[in-house]
Design an enzyme around this catalytic site. Structure first.
Site, PDB file in Angstrom:
ATOM      1  N   ASP A  61     -29.671  31.946 -20.699  1.00 38.89           N
ATOM      2  CA  ASP A  61     -29.874  31.053 -21.835  1.00 38.89           C
ATOM      3  C   ASP A  61     -30.558  31.837 -22.947  1.00 38.89           C
ATOM      4  O   ASP A  61     -31.479  32.631 -22.677  1.00 38.89           O
ATOM      5  CB  ASP A  61     -30.758  29.867 -21.447  1.00 38.89           C
ATOM      6  CG  ASP A  61     -30.074  28.923 -20.464  1.00 38.89           C
ATOM      7  OD1 ASP A  61     -28.879  29.144 -20.165  1.00 38.89           O
ATOM      8  OD2 ASP A  61     -30.730  27.982 -19.993  1.00 38.89           O
ATOM      9  N   ASP A  71     -24.270  16.430 -18.791  1.00 37.45           N
ATOM     10  CA  ASP A  71     -25.690  16.588 -18.453  1.00 37.45           C
ATOM     11  C   ASP A  71     -26.307  15.194 -18.360  1.00 37.45           C
ATOM     12  O   ASP A  71     -26.249  14.432 -19.328  1.00 37.45           O
ATOM     13  CB  ASP A  71     -26.402  17.402 -19.527  1.00 37.45           C
ATOM     14  CG  ASP A  71     -25.686  18.712 -19.819  1.00 37.45           C
ATOM     15  OD1 ASP A  71     -25.197  19.339 -18.870  1.00 37.45           O
ATOM     16  OD2 ASP A  71     -25.608  19.093 -21.002  1.00 37.45           O
TER      17      ASP A  71
END
Length: 237
Positions: A8, A129
């Site tokens: 990330d 998500d």
């Protein structure tokens, strides 16, 4: 099953978060390309990358880093975060990215999603998500009233082949994946399901493989050393 080590990016740095909370940002590696090359040495063929700044701002903030990883390694790069237009999708796919993830865009802009899937097929993945089974967006800061199974079915209906499912409460916690929700989504749709969030040890990989899950994203477990990437890849084959 495929194993996707994760990087990330926030402010150009390799970081990990806990439960998507930006206040928990922790730098985990120095250089994205060098980290990716290390993944290759351990047998990785794919890498999962997220533009955290892009997810917050809705545009491509760290795109050079992702393109560099695609250019300078043999990895197939899967990228998400801030991709909310056909132009953004084209930009990545024309610069060596193997698969583009639509998350917030898939929730809010069904026409864009349909167009992207029709045009690019398997190169488009959908990121679902969820918090308590309900889908979140915009870097997980906005909740919706859409159930994760309902969204998965709607994505299947427009021809989506790959879904990345993250239980936000598990993400970055090293507490094990949400096998219950993963099992339900895997049974509900014919799409390939990639598990994300909570993976901690090799037993988690074994459990996912036994369930018939298509892929597993491993982030903090690799950086913290609780999971050997090489062992996970060898077991997954």
């Amino acid at each position: 099953m495929i194993i996707l080590p994760a990087i990330d990016i926030k402010n150009g740095q390799c970081v990990r978060l806990t439960k998507g909370d930006f206040a928990t940002t922790e730098k985990v590696a120095e250089d994205p390309v060098e980290t990716a090359l290390d993944f290759v040495k351990n047998g990785a063929e794919w890498i999962h990358m997220v533009d955290l700044d892009g997810a917050l701002k809705g545009n491509l903030e760290n795109s050079k880093i992702f393109k560099d990883v695609a250019k300078e390694t043999s990895l197939k790069v899967e990228i998400g975060g801030g991709i909310r237009s056909i132009e953004s999708i084209e930009h990545y796919l024309e610069n060596g990215i193997a698969r583009v993830i639509l998350g917030s865009a898939a929730l809010r802009d069904p026409e864009l999603t349909k167009e992207a899937v029709k045009k690019y097929g398997e190169k488009i993945a959908i990121g679902i998500d969820a918090k308590n089974g309900m889908v979140s967006a915009s870097g997980w800061l906005e909740d919706s009233d859409t159930n994760y199974i309902d969204m998965a079915k709607s994505m299947e209906a427009i021809g989506v082949s790959t879904i990345i499912f993250t239980d936000i409460s598990k993400d970055g916690t090293l507490s094990g994946p949400n096998l219950d929700q993963l099992g339900k989504i895997n049974e509900a749709v014919s799409c390939n399901i990639i598990a994300s969030g909570g993976i901690h040890v090799i037993d988690d990989i074994k459990a996912l493989k036994e369930m018939g899950i298509y892929g597993a994203i491993c982030g903090k477990s690799i950086y913290k050393g609780t999971l050997s990437l090489k062992e996970a890849i060898q077991y997954s084959k």
